[in-house]
Every structure is written in C-alpha cells, then in structure tokens.
Write a protein that holds these residues in place. Structure first.
Motif, PDB file in Angstrom:
ATOM      1  N   CYS A  57      -1.870  17.368  15.634  1.00  0.00           N
ATOM      2  CA  CYS A  57      -2.530  16.275  14.913  1.00  0.00           C
ATOM      3  C   CYS A  57      -3.631  16.877  14.043  1.00  0.00           C
ATOM      4  O   CYS A  57      -4.358  17.767  14.493  1.00  0.00           O
ATOM      5  CB  CYS A  57      -3.185  15.303  15.886  1.00  0.00           C
ATOM      6  SG  CYS A  57      -2.018  14.375  16.880  1.00  0.00           S
ATOM      7  N   ASP A  91       2.271  13.950  21.040  1.00  0.00           N
ATOM      8  CA  ASP A  91       2.728  12.739  21.725  1.00  0.00           C
ATOM      9  C   ASP A  91       3.696  13.209  22.834  1.00  0.00           C
ATOM     10  O   ASP A  91       4.801  13.670  22.551  1.00  0.00           O
ATOM     11  CB  ASP A  91       3.463  11.862  20.692  1.00  0.00           C
ATOM     12  CG  ASP A  91       4.120  10.621  21.308  1.00  0.00           C
ATOM     13  OD1 ASP A  91       4.279  10.578  22.544  1.00  0.00           O
ATOM     14  OD2 ASP A  91       4.483   9.718  20.535  1.00  0.00           O
ATOM     15  N   GLN A 101      -6.614  12.324  13.904  1.00  0.00           N
ATOM     16  CA  GLN A 101      -5.316  11.640  13.795  1.00  0.00           C
ATOM     17  C   GLN A 101      -4.762  11.321  15.181  1.00  0.00           C
ATOM     18  O   GLN A 101      -4.896  12.134  16.085  1.00  0.00           O
ATOM     19  CB  GLN A 101      -4.362  12.643  13.156  1.00  0.00           C
ATOM     20  CG  GLN A 101      -3.457  12.125  12.145  1.00  0.00           C
ATOM     21  CD  GLN A 101      -2.629  13.284  11.587  1.00  0.00           C
ATOM     22  OE1 GLN A 101      -2.130  14.132  12.306  1.00  0.00           O
ATOM     23  NE2 GLN A 101      -2.519  13.301  10.289  1.00  0.00           N
ATOM     24  N   PRO A 102      -4.138  10.155  15.374  1.00  0.00           N
ATOM     25  CA  PRO A 102      -3.542   9.875  16.683  1.00  0.00           C
ATOM     26  C   PRO A 102      -2.195  10.597  16.822  1.00  0.00           C
ATOM     27  O   PRO A 102      -1.522  10.838  15.826  1.00  0.00           O
ATOM     28  CB  PRO A 102      -3.311   8.363  16.645  1.00  0.00           C
ATOM     29  CG  PRO A 102      -3.116   8.053  15.190  1.00  0.00           C
ATOM     30  CD  PRO A 102      -3.944   9.058  14.417  1.00  0.00           C
ATOM     31  N   PRO A 103      -1.766  10.911  18.048  1.00  0.00           N
ATOM     32  CA  PRO A 103      -0.466  11.576  18.245  1.00  0.00           C
ATOM     33  C   PRO A 103       0.708  10.713  17.804  1.00  0.00           C
ATOM     34  O   PRO A 103       1.752  11.227  17.450  1.00  0.00           O
ATOM     35  CB  PRO A 103      -0.402  11.802  19.756  1.00  0.00           C
ATOM     36  CG  PRO A 103      -1.803  11.673  20.244  1.00  0.00           C
ATOM     37  CD  PRO A 103      -2.510  10.758  19.303  1.00  0.00           C
ATOM     38  N   ARG A 104       0.523   9.400  17.863  1.00  0.00           N
ATOM     39  CA  ARG A 104       1.592   8.494  17.417  1.00  0.00           C
ATOM     40  C   ARG A 104       0.969   7.434  16.528  1.00  0.00           C
ATOM     41  O   ARG A 104      -0.015   6.811  16.909  1.00  0.00           O
ATOM     42  CB  ARG A 104       2.257   7.830  18.623  1.00  0.00           C
ATOM     43  CG  ARG A 104       3.501   7.039  18.272  1.00  0.00           C
ATOM     44  CD  ARG A 104       4.090   6.303  19.466  1.00  0.00           C
ATOM     45  NE  ARG A 104       4.419   7.158  20.587  1.00  0.00           N
ATOM     46  CZ  ARG A 104       4.959   6.734  21.731  1.00  0.00           C
ATOM     47  NH1 ARG A 104       5.238   5.448  21.886  1.00  0.00           N
ATOM     48  NH2 ARG A 104       5.208   7.567  22.708  1.00  0.00           N
ATOM     49  N   GLY A 105       1.532   7.231  15.346  1.00  0.00           N
ATOM     50  CA  GLY A 105       0.955   6.236  14.433  1.00  0.00           C
ATOM     51  C   GLY A 105       2.017   5.769  13.471  1.00  0.00           C
ATOM     52  O   GLY A 105       3.190   6.106  13.621  1.00  0.00           O
ATOM     53  N   SER A 144       5.295  10.346  14.991  1.00  0.00           N
ATOM     54  CA  SER A 144       4.676  11.067  16.106  1.00  0.00           C
ATOM     55  C   SER A 144       4.551  12.548  15.786  1.00  0.00           C
ATOM     56  O   SER A 144       5.362  13.105  15.050  1.00  0.00           O
ATOM     57  CB  SER A 144       5.538  10.938  17.368  1.00  0.00           C
ATOM     58  OG  SER A 144       5.378   9.674  17.956  1.00  0.00           O
TER      59      SER A 144
END
Ligand SMILES: [Zn+2]
Length: 311
Positions: A47, A63, A51-55, A59
């Motif tokens: 990431c 994630d 940043q999120p692992p899943r968005g 992914s």
C-alpha cells in the motif's frame, strides 16, 4: 512460428489488477484453471502511505484474504506479475520495498510488469512512450486531460527506479492493439528500444480493457482466426472490471463459454513469461531502429484514435 509440443498457436493473458478484490475475480480464475489455461495475474505488492489494503481501486497484497488467493493461484501454475508498487504513486524507497516484498512473497523478482495508468513512477509512460513527432501530437491530444509527470525513468525524479527495473524486471508491456493476433502490429516483439534503455525488453499486447471488450475480441470467429494464423495472443485485460455478473454473483456465463471454445483448440496456453521466453529463444530480442519505432508508435496512435484503446 513453430510452437512447443506440436501446438498450433499460443495464447496468454496479462490481467491488470485494477479493481480486483476478493469476491470479484475468483470465478474467472476457477474457470481458467479448470480448463488448463494458465495465465498471468498482476499485483500491487504494497500500500502507498495512507492507502487501505482494500478499496475502490482494488486490493493490494497487504489484504490478507486477497494475498491468500494470489498465492493459491501461483501454486496452481499461474504467473504473478507486477503492476507498479501500488495504485498511487510512491517514491524510490517504496518501489524497492515493494519489489523486495514481491520477492519475499513469490520467491523471485517479477518477470513481467505493466505500468499502472496514473502512477508517477510509471516507466517511459505518458508522452515519454513516444518519440518525435508523435510525442507532441499526443501531448496536444491529451491536453484536456493532462498527464502527471512520469518519473520512473528520470534520474532527477524522486520516483526514479529505472536502474532497478533494468536489473530486476525482464519484460515490460508497452503498446497495445486491437487485433487478437498480437504480433500483427509488431512482429518483432519482444524488442529492446535503445531510446528507452532501462527496460530490457518490451512486449505488446492485444487490448480488451473490460468484459465487453473481452467478449468482442475473444469471439469464436476471432479465436478461429488466431488458430488459423498459427500466431500468438497476449491479451491485456482487467478481470476485476465487469467480468463478474452482479445479478448472479458469478462470472459472466459467456466467459466460460468462450474459454471452453479456446481450451478445445490445440493451443499452447502458458503464462506471459513462458510465452515470451519461448519467442525470445526462437527470434531473439529485436533492437528497435528509427523506422521500426515510428511504425509502431503511429500504428498505436492510429488505433488509439479509431478503436477502443484507452492505454
Ligand atoms: Zn492498472
């Protein structure tokens, strides 16, 4: 070309990881795997900061559920490729961290990569894909949607990693074309471009951005034409983009139908790296000259204006 094992033609897919998250791509890979079609799935290893692992973009390998799926694919014989470090820009230090993480997860450096459309560390990307005079035309053409500066190959940029690309990555995707016979537009690929020396070898692809494009390009008639040509296809697509039918929660039924038609043929179905290695063993890596470069760039630009080529 004479293909291994008496096969008539060769076929592979490079799946750009955009939009892929747990739940929207597993079916597609189950179908490919069950038919013995081994292809290449790209990933973002890390990431970017914040940043999120899943968005909504998809992914990354941070994630855990997605990572488990990708590792299972690798164990099943699929190739894992690289699609830049993450889905937004990172600096040189994070590019190195991403490549190290890739090696740690998958046991080796990525053999194949493609640039993610918007990343500033993308290598020879945007106008820098092109030479005089098309570069100027392209810049004008894109002037309403200006492209952020691409820095992967620019030593003064904080995003520079061209020297590392040269050491650690073997094949990078560049121009894409509409026809299922990938080599029609560039018989010499993979090729080395002395004007873009930080990439060891470039490969071209047949472009099918999302499911509707894939359905059109991979029609039975086109598959039959590929088979009759004895050539190769490296299809570039986004399996996370509309291959999953929201109404049923499964892969598009027509996808399985088309893939069954393909699998019944006497094709050589291997991941992108294996396919390119074989082509190199037969015809070497061509060195692009001025004439070849101009022809390739104009062909791509013309198809970009006239066909649904968005990369
Ligand atoms: Zn992408």
């Amino acid at each position: 070309m004479i293909w291994p094992g008496g096969k008539t033609f060769a076929f592979s897919i490079f799946d750009d990881t955009d939009l892929a998250v747990p739940g929207n791509v597993e079916d597609v890979y189950e179908i490919l795997g069950s038919l013995g079609l081994r292809t290449t799935k790209s990933v973002w290893p890390i990431c970017a900061p914040g940043q999120p692992p899943r968005g909504p973009e998809g992914s990354t390998c941070e994630d855990p559920e997605y990572l488990r799926f990708v590792l299972d694919l690798q164990r099943a014989g699929f190739e894992i490729g690289y699609h830049n470090s993450s889905h937004s820009g990172v600096g040189r230090g994070d590019v190195i961290r991403a490549l190290d993480r890739f090696r740690e997860l998958f046991g080796h450096d990525p053999d194949c990569m493609s640039n993610h459309l918007v990343n500033p560390e993308a290598i020879y990307w945007g106008p820098d894909r092109l030479s005089y005079p098309l570069r100027a035309l392209y810049t004008a053409f894109r002037s309403r949607r200006p492209i952020a500066y691409r820095g992967g190959h620019v030593p003064e940029s904080p995003h520079f990693w061209g020297d590392i690309c040269q050491q650690r990555i073997r094949y990078v995707r560049n121009f894409v074309f509409a026809d299922i016979q990938t080599q029609l537009a560039c018989p010499a690929m993979p090729y080395f471009d002395p004007m873009r020396p930080m990439v060891r070898a470039w490969f071209t692809s047949t472009y099918a951005s999302s499911w509707p494009d894939f359905e059109r390009v991979m029609s039975e008639a086109n598959q039959d034409r590929l088979e009759a040509s004895g050539g190769l296809c490296i299809l570039y697509t986004h399996f996370g983009h509309r291959f999953h039918d929201r109404a049923t929660g499964r892969a598009q039924p027509r996808f399985a139908e088309l893939m069954r038609h393909l699998a019944r043929k006497n094709g050589w179905f291997v991941p992108v790296r294996e396919l390119l290695d074989y082509v190199v063993s037969q015809q070497g890596v061509a060195r692009l000259d001025w004439r070849g470069r101009q022809a390739l760039e104009w062909r791509w630009f013309y198809q970009k204006l006239t066909k649904s080529i968005t990369e």
